[in-house]
Design a protein around this motif. Structure first.
Motif, PDB file in Angstrom:
ATOM      1  N   GLY A  42      91.338 -57.440 -25.911  1.00 32.04           N
ATOM      2  CA  GLY A  42      89.309 -57.892 -25.307  1.00 32.04           C
ATOM      3  C   GLY A  42      89.642 -59.305 -24.219  1.00 32.04           C
ATOM      4  O   GLY A  42      90.233 -60.208 -24.701  1.00 32.04           O
ATOM      5  N   LEU A  43      89.296 -58.756 -23.257  1.00 29.35           N
ATOM      6  CA  LEU A  43      88.752 -59.741 -21.976  1.00 29.35           C
ATOM      7  C   LEU A  43      87.820 -60.092 -21.933  1.00 29.35           C
ATOM      8  O   LEU A  43      86.699 -59.529 -22.443  1.00 29.35           O
ATOM      9  CB  LEU A  43      89.147 -58.803 -20.787  1.00 29.35           C
TER      10      LEU A  43
ATOM     11  N   GLU B 135      83.907 -67.002 -25.388  1.00 29.00           N
ATOM     12  CA  GLU B 135      83.592 -66.280 -26.537  1.00 29.00           C
ATOM     13  C   GLU B 135      83.634 -65.208 -27.735  1.00 29.00           C
ATOM     14  O   GLU B 135      83.849 -64.071 -27.539  1.00 29.00           O
ATOM     15  CB  GLU B 135      82.199 -66.296 -27.034  1.00 29.00           C
ATOM     16  N   PHE B 136      84.502 -65.795 -28.235  1.00 33.14           N
ATOM     17  CA  PHE B 136      85.511 -64.302 -28.261  1.00 33.14           C
ATOM     18  C   PHE B 136      85.584 -64.048 -29.895  1.00 33.14           C
ATOM     19  O   PHE B 136      85.989 -62.283 -30.041  1.00 33.14           O
ATOM     20  CB  PHE B 136      87.458 -65.091 -28.573  1.00 33.14           C
ATOM     21  N   GLY B 137      84.596 -63.814 -30.866  1.00 43.15           N
ATOM     22  CA  GLY B 137      84.668 -63.218 -31.770  1.00 43.15           C
ATOM     23  C   GLY B 137      84.235 -62.280 -31.625  1.00 43.15           C
ATOM     24  O   GLY B 137      84.320 -60.927 -32.012  1.00 43.15           O
ATOM     25  N   VAL B 138      82.737 -61.752 -30.643  1.00 39.91           N
ATOM     26  CA  VAL B 138      82.590 -60.082 -30.184  1.00 39.91           C
ATOM     27  C   VAL B 138      82.984 -59.236 -29.710  1.00 39.91           C
ATOM     28  O   VAL B 138      83.556 -58.752 -29.488  1.00 39.91           O
ATOM     29  CB  VAL B 138      81.149 -60.653 -28.685  1.00 39.91           C
ATOM     30  N   THR B 139      84.195 -60.174 -28.862  1.00 40.59           N
ATOM     31  CA  THR B 139      84.863 -59.650 -27.959  1.00 40.59           C
ATOM     32  C   THR B 139      86.042 -58.887 -28.885  1.00 40.59           C
ATOM     33  O   THR B 139      86.837 -57.711 -28.952  1.00 40.59           O
ATOM     34  CB  THR B 139      86.028 -60.427 -27.441  1.00 40.59           C
ATOM     35  N   TYR B 140      86.597 -59.818 -29.831  1.00 42.63           N
ATOM     36  CA  TYR B 140      87.260 -59.776 -31.251  1.00 42.63           C
ATOM     37  C   TYR B 140      87.189 -58.042 -31.922  1.00 42.63           C
ATOM     38  O   TYR B 140      87.797 -57.163 -32.332  1.00 42.63           O
ATOM     39  CB  TYR B 140      88.047 -60.314 -32.027  1.00 42.63           C
ATOM     40  N   ASP B 141      85.792 -58.381 -31.962  1.00 44.13           N
ATOM     41  CA  ASP B 141      85.356 -57.022 -32.952  1.00 44.13           C
ATOM     42  C   ASP B 141      85.337 -55.430 -31.560  1.00 44.13           C
ATOM     43  O   ASP B 141      85.402 -54.736 -32.319  1.00 44.13           O
ATOM     44  CB  ASP B 141      83.657 -58.032 -33.171  1.00 44.13           C
ATOM     45  N   GLN B 142      84.787 -56.192 -30.599  1.00 43.52           N
ATOM     46  CA  GLN B 142      85.074 -54.644 -29.089  1.00 43.52           C
ATOM     47  C   GLN B 142      86.104 -54.538 -29.847  1.00 43.52           C
ATOM     48  O   GLN B 142      86.172 -53.053 -29.859  1.00 43.52           O
ATOM     49  CB  GLN B 142      84.773 -55.131 -28.579  1.00 43.52           C
ATOM     50  N   ALA B 143      87.369 -54.805 -29.778  1.00 41.83           N
ATOM     51  CA  ALA B 143      88.466 -54.711 -29.305  1.00 41.83           C
ATOM     52  C   ALA B 143      89.093 -54.614 -30.412  1.00 41.83           C
ATOM     53  O   ALA B 143      90.091 -53.149 -30.631  1.00 41.83           O
ATOM     54  CB  ALA B 143      89.928 -55.983 -29.111  1.00 41.83           C
ATOM     55  N   SER B 144      88.635 -54.583 -32.048  1.00 37.48           N
ATOM     56  CA  SER B 144      89.178 -54.112 -32.993  1.00 37.48           C
ATOM     57  C   SER B 144      88.470 -52.520 -33.803  1.00 37.48           C
ATOM     58  O   SER B 144      88.643 -51.284 -33.850  1.00 37.48           O
ATOM     59  CB  SER B 144      88.256 -54.501 -34.860  1.00 37.48           C
ATOM     60  N   VAL B 145      87.518 -52.720 -32.831  1.00 42.89           N
ATOM     61  CA  VAL B 145      86.078 -50.789 -32.775  1.00 42.89           C
ATOM     62  C   VAL B 145      86.975 -50.100 -31.698  1.00 42.89           C
ATOM     63  O   VAL B 145      87.437 -49.003 -32.339  1.00 42.89           O
ATOM     64  CB  VAL B 145      84.671 -50.680 -32.640  1.00 42.89           C
ATOM     65  N   ALA B 146      87.364 -50.311 -30.984  1.00 39.46           N
ATOM     66  CA  ALA B 146      88.516 -49.555 -30.151  1.00 39.46           C
ATOM     67  C   ALA B 146      89.839 -49.111 -31.168  1.00 39.46           C
ATOM     68  O   ALA B 146      90.042 -48.369 -30.856  1.00 39.46           O
ATOM     69  CB  ALA B 146      88.817 -50.032 -28.961  1.00 39.46           C
ATOM     70  N   ALA B 147      90.418 -50.356 -31.455  1.00 40.25           N
ATOM     71  CA  ALA B 147      92.165 -49.539 -31.335  1.00 40.25           C
ATOM     72  C   ALA B 147      91.230 -48.821 -33.151  1.00 40.25           C
ATOM     73  O   ALA B 147      92.641 -47.954 -33.431  1.00 40.25           O
ATOM     74  CB  ALA B 147      92.318 -51.421 -32.281  1.00 40.25           C
TER      75      ALA B 147
END
Length: 257
Positions: free
Chosen positions: A189-190, A195-207
């Motif tokens: 997630g870039l 604010e990396f929390g939401v970005t991490y959630d988005q990357a996790s959803v894709a994975a």
């Protein structure tokens, strides 16, 4: 008168005969002494010859002993040389075998490196075939990188529910991953706000979509976030399985020892 004359004649004859015998005796004595002298000379000469022969025999014996010792030393040296030559031959053979094993190991590692280097070309071909000309992949440090905007994947910068377009993109990506058994996908997630929390959630959803819905093995997918350096979105890095490559190379080297 006749008797004395006869007696005198007889005595003269006896004396004359005795004188002749005495002379003969002296002659015999002289002859014997000469013979004794000759015998003594012959004996002395024989003793000298015996002494000389004894000296020569002793010399020959000493030389024979020396030759036997030299021969024994030569045989010992030949035996040692033969043993050393045998050991050297064994060492050379062992060295050649070790060199051959190392060459085989090197060829194995080289083949794996060549295979890894050619992976990018194979991936680019598959991406073009699966996702079309507009996929726009990038190549960096041996990895092929595909990126998608947050809007197309989630409908907004902060969304965490995949859009239909996002699901299609991920399904195409899953086909590429499944067709490449030696590839690991790192979903990143870039973020440009910190604010990396939401970005991490988005990357996790894709994975999660790749693993649970599209059947990509979980060990082939990783999740991370990082500063996008003025870029945001989801970036999927398709890279060779370096851990598997290392484990295989290590096993290859170990088996070749």
């Amino acid at each position: 008168m006749k008797k004395p004359l006869l007696l005198f004649c007889s005595l003269f004859v006896v004396t004359l005969a005795f004188s002749q015998k005495k002379s003969e005796l002296f002659a015999q004595i002289d002859d014997l002494e000469t013979q004794v002298s000759e015998v003594q000379q012959q004996l002395a000469e024989a003793k000298r010859e015996i002494s000389s022969s004894t000296a020569k025999a002793n010399t020959l014996e000493a030389e024979n002993v020396g030759l036997r010792d030299a021969n024994a030393t030569l045989l010992k040296n030949l035996s040692s040389f033969s043993e050393l030559s045998k050991k050297n031959s064994e060492n050379v053979n062992n060295a050649l075998q070790a060199l051959e094993r190392k060459e085989q190991q090197l060829r194995g590692v080289t083949d794996m490196i060549s295979s890894s280097d050619s992976t990018a070309i194979v991936l680019l071909t598959r991406i073009k075939q699966t996702m079309g000309e507009n996929a726009n992949p990038n190549v960096s440090d041996g990895a092929v990188i595909l990126s998608q905007s947050l809007t197309k994947l989630f409908g907004s910068d902060t969304g965490t529910t995949l859009t239909e377009e996002g699901k299609v993109w991920l399904s195409q990506l899953a086909k590429i991953i499944l067709a490449s058994p030696n590839i690991h996908a790192q979903v990143e997630g870039l973020n440009i706000t910190g604010e990396f929390g939401v970005t991490y959630d988005q990357a996790s959803v894709a994975a999660k979509e790749l693993v649970t819905t599209l059947a990509v093995p979980v060990d082939k997918v990783g999740v991370s976030v990082k500063d996008g350096n003025f870029k945001e979105g989801i970036s999927v890095s398709l890279q060779p399985d370096y851990k598997g490559f290392y484990d295989k190379a290590k096993a290859n080297l170990k088996n070749g020892e």
